[in-house]
Motif scaffolding. Structure first.
Motif, PDB file in Angstrom:
ATOM      1  N   ALA A   1     -11.473  40.335 -35.039  1.00 17.38           N
ATOM      2  CA  ALA A   1     -12.822  40.140 -34.581  1.00 17.38           C
ATOM      3  C   ALA A   1     -12.911  39.777 -33.597  1.00 17.38           C
ATOM      4  CB  ALA A   1     -12.739  38.467 -35.434  1.00 17.38           C
ATOM      5  N   ASP A   2     -11.353  39.774 -32.972  1.00 15.25           N
ATOM      6  CA  ASP A   2     -11.905  39.218 -30.971  1.00 15.25           C
ATOM      7  C   ASP A   2     -12.132  40.763 -30.666  1.00 15.25           C
ATOM      8  OD1 ASP A   2     -10.444  36.604 -31.074  1.00 15.25           O
ATOM      9  OD2 ASP A   2      -8.452  37.894 -31.049  1.00 15.25           O
ATOM     10  N   GLY A   3     -12.219  41.948 -30.914  1.00 11.90           N
ATOM     11  CA  GLY A   3     -12.473  43.453 -30.854  1.00 11.90           C
ATOM     12  C   GLY A   3     -13.994  43.753 -31.147  1.00 11.90           C
ATOM     13  N   LEU A   4     -14.279  43.114 -32.026  1.00  8.15           N
ATOM     14  CA  LEU A   4     -15.620  43.379 -32.848  1.00  8.15           C
ATOM     15  C   LEU A   4     -16.608  42.600 -32.164  1.00  8.15           C
ATOM     16  CD1 LEU A   4     -14.805  43.651 -36.501  1.00  8.15           C
ATOM     17  CD2 LEU A   4     -15.898  45.276 -34.806  1.00  8.15           C
TER      18      LEU A   4
ATOM     19  N   LEU B   1     -14.047  29.672 -33.415  1.00  7.17           N
ATOM     20  CA  LEU B   1     -16.043  29.460 -34.740  1.00  7.17           C
ATOM     21  C   LEU B   1     -16.295  30.387 -34.986  1.00  7.17           C
ATOM     22  CD1 LEU B   1     -18.250  27.760 -32.417  1.00  7.17           C
ATOM     23  CD2 LEU B   1     -17.447  26.592 -33.729  1.00  7.17           C
ATOM     24  N   LEU B   2     -16.142  31.960 -34.440  1.00 11.97           N
ATOM     25  CA  LEU B   2     -16.621  33.342 -35.833  1.00 11.97           C
ATOM     26  C   LEU B   2     -15.683  33.638 -36.472  1.00 11.97           C
ATOM     27  CD1 LEU B   2     -18.231  35.020 -32.720  1.00 11.97           C
ATOM     28  CD2 LEU B   2     -19.083  33.784 -34.012  1.00 11.97           C
ATOM     29  N   LYS B   3     -14.621  33.437 -36.225  1.00  8.99           N
ATOM     30  CA  LYS B   3     -13.358  33.715 -37.008  1.00  8.99           C
ATOM     31  C   LYS B   3     -13.060  32.706 -37.950  1.00  8.99           C
ATOM     32  CE  LYS B   3      -9.365  35.786 -33.661  1.00  8.99           C
ATOM     33  NZ  LYS B   3      -9.324  35.372 -32.589  1.00  8.99           N
ATOM     34  N   MET B   4     -13.305  31.392 -37.871  1.00 11.77           N
ATOM     35  CA  MET B   4     -13.429  30.116 -38.820  1.00 11.77           C
ATOM     36  C   MET B   4     -14.448  30.476 -40.190  1.00 11.77           C
ATOM     37  SD  MET B   4     -10.765  28.857 -38.606  1.00 11.77           S
ATOM     38  CE  MET B   4     -11.769  26.792 -39.285  1.00 11.77           C
ATOM     39  N   SER B   5     -15.652  31.385 -40.025  1.00 14.32           N
ATOM     40  CA  SER B   5     -16.331  32.045 -40.982  1.00 14.32           C
ATOM     41  C   SER B   5     -16.122  33.158 -41.765  1.00 14.32           C
ATOM     42  CB  SER B   5     -17.658  32.655 -39.446  1.00 14.32           C
ATOM     43  OG  SER B   5     -18.059  33.733 -39.286  1.00 14.32           O
ATOM     44  N   THR B   6     -15.420  33.211 -41.228  1.00 12.42           N
ATOM     45  CA  THR B   6     -14.674  34.899 -42.235  1.00 12.42           C
ATOM     46  C   THR B   6     -14.535  34.099 -43.275  1.00 12.42           C
ATOM     47  OG1 THR B   6     -13.478  35.784 -39.685  1.00 12.42           O
ATOM     48  CG2 THR B   6     -13.290  36.422 -42.192  1.00 12.42           C
TER      49      THR B   6
ATOM     50  N   VAL C   1      -5.886  34.622 -57.076  1.00 13.60           N
ATOM     51  CA  VAL C   1      -6.403  36.261 -56.319  1.00 13.60           C
ATOM     52  C   VAL C   1      -5.995  35.502 -54.699  1.00 13.60           C
ATOM     53  CG1 VAL C   1      -8.289  37.136 -57.337  1.00 13.60           C
ATOM     54  CG2 VAL C   1      -9.170  35.221 -55.727  1.00 13.60           C
ATOM     55  N   LYS C   2      -5.370  34.354 -54.920  1.00  8.63           N
ATOM     56  CA  LYS C   2      -5.306  33.542 -53.904  1.00  8.63           C
ATOM     57  C   LYS C   2      -4.782  34.749 -52.823  1.00  8.63           C
ATOM     58  CE  LYS C   2      -2.703  29.992 -51.604  1.00  8.63           C
ATOM     59  NZ  LYS C   2      -2.347  28.353 -51.810  1.00  8.63           N
ATOM     60  N   ALA C   3      -3.125  35.244 -52.484  1.00  6.54           N
ATOM     61  CA  ALA C   3      -2.601  36.246 -51.786  1.00  6.54           C
ATOM     62  C   ALA C   3      -3.690  37.588 -51.501  1.00  6.54           C
ATOM     63  CB  ALA C   3      -1.507  37.035 -52.972  1.00  6.54           C
ATOM     64  N   ALA C   4      -4.345  38.043 -52.398  1.00  2.13           N
ATOM     65  CA  ALA C   4      -5.485  38.488 -52.002  1.00  2.13           C
ATOM     66  C   ALA C   4      -6.412  38.537 -50.947  1.00  2.13           C
ATOM     67  CB  ALA C   4      -6.169  39.499 -52.869  1.00  2.13           C
ATOM     68  N   LYS C   5      -6.609  37.030 -51.265  1.00 10.41           N
ATOM     69  CA  LYS C   5      -8.143  36.981 -50.333  1.00 10.41           C
ATOM     70  C   LYS C   5      -7.241  36.050 -48.838  1.00 10.41           C
ATOM     71  CE  LYS C   5     -10.987  33.696 -52.641  1.00 10.41           C
ATOM     72  NZ  LYS C   5     -11.874  32.320 -53.051  1.00 10.41           N
ATOM     73  N   GLN C   6      -5.999  36.253 -49.428  1.00 10.76           N
ATOM     74  CA  GLN C   6      -5.002  35.203 -47.622  1.00 10.76           C
ATOM     75  C   GLN C   6      -5.134  36.785 -46.826  1.00 10.76           C
ATOM     76  OE1 GLN C   6      -1.940  33.816 -49.405  1.00 10.76           O
ATOM     77  NE2 GLN C   6      -2.764  32.097 -49.263  1.00 10.76           N
ATOM     78  N   GLN C   7      -4.481  37.976 -47.763  1.00 14.00           N
ATOM     79  CA  GLN C   7      -4.837  39.744 -46.810  1.00 14.00           C
ATOM     80  C   GLN C   7      -5.845  40.178 -46.707  1.00 14.00           C
ATOM     81  OE1 GLN C   7      -2.761  41.880 -49.435  1.00 14.00           O
ATOM     82  NE2 GLN C   7      -2.529  43.814 -48.048  1.00 14.00           N
ATOM     83  N   LEU C   8      -6.638  40.351 -47.067  1.00 12.78           N
ATOM     84  CA  LEU C   8      -7.990  40.240 -46.182  1.00 12.78           C
ATOM     85  C   LEU C   8      -8.707  39.375 -45.179  1.00 12.78           C
ATOM     86  CD1 LEU C   8      -9.741  41.224 -50.244  1.00 12.78           C
ATOM     87  CD2 LEU C   8      -9.227  43.089 -48.180  1.00 12.78           C
ATOM     88  N   THR C   9      -8.483  38.055 -45.447  1.00 15.93           N
ATOM     89  CA  THR C   9      -9.055  37.259 -44.388  1.00 15.93           C
ATOM     90  C   THR C   9      -8.464  37.452 -43.109  1.00 15.93           C
ATOM     91  OG1 THR C   9      -9.527  36.026 -45.839  1.00 15.93           O
ATOM     92  CG2 THR C   9      -8.895  34.775 -43.727  1.00 15.93           C
ATOM     93  N   ALA C  10      -6.871  37.948 -43.008  1.00 16.29           N
ATOM     94  CA  ALA C  10      -6.047  38.231 -41.901  1.00 16.29           C
ATOM     95  C   ALA C  10      -6.107  38.987 -41.651  1.00 16.29           C
ATOM     96  CB  ALA C  10      -4.170  37.636 -42.473  1.00 16.29           C
ATOM     97  N   GLN C  11      -6.409  40.289 -42.297  1.00 14.53           N
ATOM     98  CA  GLN C  11      -7.225  41.625 -42.050  1.00 14.53           C
ATOM     99  C   GLN C  11      -8.302  41.273 -41.222  1.00 14.53           C
ATOM    100  OE1 GLN C  11      -7.432  44.672 -45.157  1.00 14.53           O
ATOM    101  NE2 GLN C  11      -5.024  44.232 -45.550  1.00 14.53           N
ATOM    102  N   ARG C  12      -9.076  40.892 -41.780  1.00 10.85           N
ATOM    103  CA  ARG C  12     -10.803  40.319 -40.913  1.00 10.85           C
ATOM    104  C   ARG C  12     -10.551  40.048 -39.637  1.00 10.85           C
ATOM    105  NH1 ARG C  12     -14.971  39.968 -45.726  1.00 10.85           N
ATOM    106  NH2 ARG C  12     -13.910  41.682 -47.581  1.00 10.85           N
ATOM    107  N   VAL C  13      -9.485  38.497 -39.499  1.00 13.11           N
ATOM    108  CA  VAL C  13      -9.639  37.847 -38.696  1.00 13.11           C
ATOM    109  C   VAL C  13      -9.039  38.365 -37.676  1.00 13.11           C
ATOM    110  CG1 VAL C  13      -8.489  36.394 -37.438  1.00 13.11           C
ATOM    111  CG2 VAL C  13      -9.536  36.057 -39.493  1.00 13.11           C
ATOM    112  N   ALA C  14      -7.536  39.952 -38.033  1.00 14.06           N
ATOM    113  CA  ALA C  14      -7.393  40.553 -36.410  1.00 14.06           C
ATOM    114  C   ALA C  14      -7.918  41.232 -35.974  1.00 14.06           C
ATOM    115  CB  ALA C  14      -6.411  41.309 -37.820  1.00 14.06           C
TER     116      ALA C  14
END
Length: 710
Positions: A688-691, A183-188, A673-686
């Motif tokens: 998420a669990d620890g945060l 739920l929280l990751k999908m809000s990224t 900017v699709k590729a950049a969005k995907q890259q930044l989103t993946a970094q934030r999602v990665a």
């Protein structure tokens, strides 16, 4: 087993025996854990999470499950170090169960029986079950095997049933955790503006000139830093100096090591064994009865022998070699037979001359140098001395000696040259390999000879008298030390003692510096001691006799409570930072007073320490200046200047700078900017669990009282 009954009602399937070892995965991990002060003496709670007390019995049950899982996986009982890890794992499970369940309840998250069934045999099979019932040859998951075994689970041993019951009990909370995190990751979300700015930061480049005055150009002694300034810096940067509970101690170790008399006693025993070993009819039986580390006799080539035995080559059948003392052990070796081995071994020394480049000219120069050195050796120069002078690899310290080695361990060209030699001596010409040119001296030509060697070892252990003497010394120190001052005085008086310090010991720490299994010392520092009284700063400990072959006496020198670090605990680090701030003020003031319109003129007017340099291909998003390192503020300022424009003097990471823009190459325009969005989103999602875990733990007001019991 509610799930088993539900599954049986639906489809009557089972789970295989292989699952037991693979499903011991739930809710452990390398999470951090909270720490706090201990409760009252009669309180049986191990801690508190989100206002709910964790009772000792409940925690111990969780710990026992973790312990049994460890035994099943490792096929051994956990040692002290492993038990420390298991306690942390049990605590993290408890924290997760309580703190996260409250979050699940707030959101009304549920897991139905249908979902649990789906995790075992449906379309979303749990990864552990899929792994357990996937054919390694075909890579296909077989649900029929799952069904087959569950029908027979009640006929299996209690351990197997308990293992699956534990897995079943954790399926629901694991799925709840997955739902919550998702739920929280999908809000990224990454905006188009963020992605565009990221792309521009990675593509925009600049060339710049800069004047740099490093902080180290001013001596530390010229800048005085007060405690008030340190405290002000900490107050301004509280987020960087959050700390958990900590304790600081000074301590002395009195090792229990074998004395000369102890070594002599063991030597007499070994000498007697040597005489009996020589006439022993069955070497393996003698080794088994008399060696501290019994091993079966084995055929050894010269390359595999201990150095002291190898020095006796060629070996004689039936002879006992030794005793040899090494690393606190006396060793005896008896040769019972010999035979030709499958691989040849040889011993050689070399001098490697590496080419200084990959060009033909560099190769030719290396070959000429190797030939020159070889001729010097042929003319009488010492090989080892030449190796130390001209060698270019790690054997220079040993005069080029490579020791014994078997075929297959060296590069082919080198090995061919060594194993082709029939006698000791210098090879007539350098040998070329991928590493360079080798000047080779054969120390011992190839041999396939192996010897069957039986080994008897006796450790040189301290006697009871030696141990008693060390304990007596520890007790004398304890008697002389009643507080911190007397402890320090007593240690200073005895030149054989060395005082050491350990800062910031955490509640859950298992070691004190290099002292392993030092849990008793940590517990004492946190006020848990046999006397039942709280430990206060200045208190001297008992003599710890449960930390290996040594006695330890400690004194508590400092306490740190959870919150913001005090000045004393971070003084060296913060002093350096504040000192640099004060240096920056002095340097900036002097630069501002320096007359000149160009960077060179300002640097000349400033004097020693100022330097002017140029940096090309500076990338905006990286914050690095080639040749200088990380200077994000300087990079940002450079991109904000017009060509030829200079900044004012400012404090950087490593010194004070003035930057001047030379040219700027902006990022090419791009609408995608699709590729950049995907890259930044993946970094934030990665992340998420620890945060998420840290955020939940922080708001759960965790109180860790385990030091009272463990």
């Amino acid at each position: 087993m509610a799930l088993i009954n539900t599954i049986r009602e639906k489809s009557g399937w089972a789970v295989g025996a292989i699952i037991i070892g693979l499903l011991l995965f739930m809710l452990g991990g390398d999470f951090l854990y909270g720490r706090s002060s201990i409760f009252g003496k009669n309180d049986t709670s191990v801690g508190e999470v989100a206002g709910e007390k964790v009772e000792y019995d409940d925690f111990n049950n969780t710990l026992e499950q973790a312990k049994q899982q460890f035994i099943q996986q490792q096929q051994r009982q956990p040692d002290d170090q492993a038990m420390g890890y298991l306690r942390d794992q049990a605590w993290n499970q408890t924290l997760y169960r309580i703190a996260f369940q409250k979050e699940f309840d707030k959101l009304g998250l549920k897991v139905s029986d249908e979902e649990l069934t789906d995790m075992v045999q449906g379309t979303n099979v749990h990864p552990s079950i899929r792994q357990a019932f996937t054919d390694p040859k075909t890579g296909q998951f077989d649900v029929l095997k799952v069904k087959e075994y569950l029908r027979n689970l009640d006929k299996m041993d209690p351990q197997a049933q308990a293992a699956f019951a534990n897995f079943e009990a954790n399926l629901r909370p694991e799925r709840l955790g997955t739902k919550y995190n998702n739920l929280l990751k999908m809000s990224t979300y990454v905006t188009s503006a963020e992605a565009k700015r990221y792309n521009e930061g990675q593509a925009a480049q600049a060339s710049l000139r800069y004047l740099f005055v490093p902080y180290f150009s001013l001596s530390d002694s010229s800048v005085k830093v007060s405690n008030e300034q340190l405290q002000a810096y900490i107050d301004k940067n509280k987020g960087r100096y959050k700390v958990e509970d900590g304790r600081s101690i000074e301590y002395v170790t009195i090792p229990v090591t074998a004395s000369v008399e102890d070594s002599t006693t063991v030597r007499k025993t070994v000498d007697e064994l040597a005489a009996r070993f020589a006439t022993a009819p069955v070497d393996s039986a003698f080794v088994k009865l008399n060696s501290d580390n019994p091993t079966r006799p084995a055929f050894l080539s010269p390359a595999d022998m201990p150095e002291k035995l190898r020095a006796q080559l060629p070996l004689q059948l039936g002879k006992v070699y030794g005793p040899y003392a090494e690393n606190g052990t006396y060793s005896l070796y008896k040769v019972s037979s010999q035979k030709a081995g499958a691989q040849a071994a040889a011993r050689a020394s070399h001098i490697l001359i590496k080419p200084e480049g990959t060009t033909p000219e560099a190769d030719a120069a290396a070959k000429a140098k190797a030939t020159e050195v070889l001729n010097k050796i042929k003319g009488g120069a010492d090989f080892a001395a030449m190796a130390r002078q001209y060698g270019t690899d790690g054997t220079t310290a040993t005069g080029g000696d490579l020791g014994w080695f078997q075929q297959g361990r060296m590069v082919p060209e080198f090995e061919k040259a060594v194993f082709a030699a029939a006698s000791p001596g210098l090879l007539p010409a350098p040998v070329k390999t991928s590493f360079g040119y080798h000047i080779i001296k054969i120390t011992a030509p190839k041999t396939t000879q192996t010897y069957e060697v039986a080994t008897v070892q006796k450790g040189i252990q301290p006697t009871d008298a030696t141990r008693d003497a060390a304990y007596q010394k520890a007790q004398e120190l304890k008697g002389a030390a009643t507080d911190l001052a007397s402890f320090r005085a007593a240690v200073a008086k005895d030149k054989s003692l060395q005082k050491m310090e350990a800062k910031g010991l955490g509640r859950g720490d298992q070691a004190v510096n290099n002292i392993q299994n030092a849990r008793s010392i940590v517990r004492w520092a946190y006020g848990v001691n046999p006397e039942g009284s709280p430990t206060e700063v200045g208190d001297v400990s008992r003599v710890f006799d449960d930390v290996g072959d040594q006695y330890v006496i400690a004194v508590l020198t400092g306490e740190r409570t959870k919150g913001t670090a005090d000045v004393a605990s971070v003084k060296p680090e913060v002093t350096a930072l504040v000192r640099n701030e004060l240096k920056a003020e002095q340097i900036i003031s002097k630069l501002n007073a320096a007359k000149g319109s160009s960077l060179e003129q300002i640097a000349q007017a400033y004097g020693n320490g100022a330097q002017v340099k140029t940096a090309d291909n500076v990338v905006l998003g990286q914050g690095m200046i080639p040749g200088l390192g990380s200077e994000p503020v300087a990079v940002g300022k450079a991109f904000g200047l017009k060509a030829g424009q200079k900044s004012k003097a400012f404090a950087g990471e490593q010194g004070v700078l003035i930057v001047e823009a030379v040219s700027t190459t902006p990022a090419p325009a791009t609408a995608d900017v699709k590729a950049a969005k995907q890259q930044l989103t993946a970094q934030r999602v990665a992340r998420a669990d620890g945060l998420i875990y840290e955020a939940i733990k922080q708001h759960a007001n965790v109180k860790d009282n385990r030091t009272k019991f463990f």
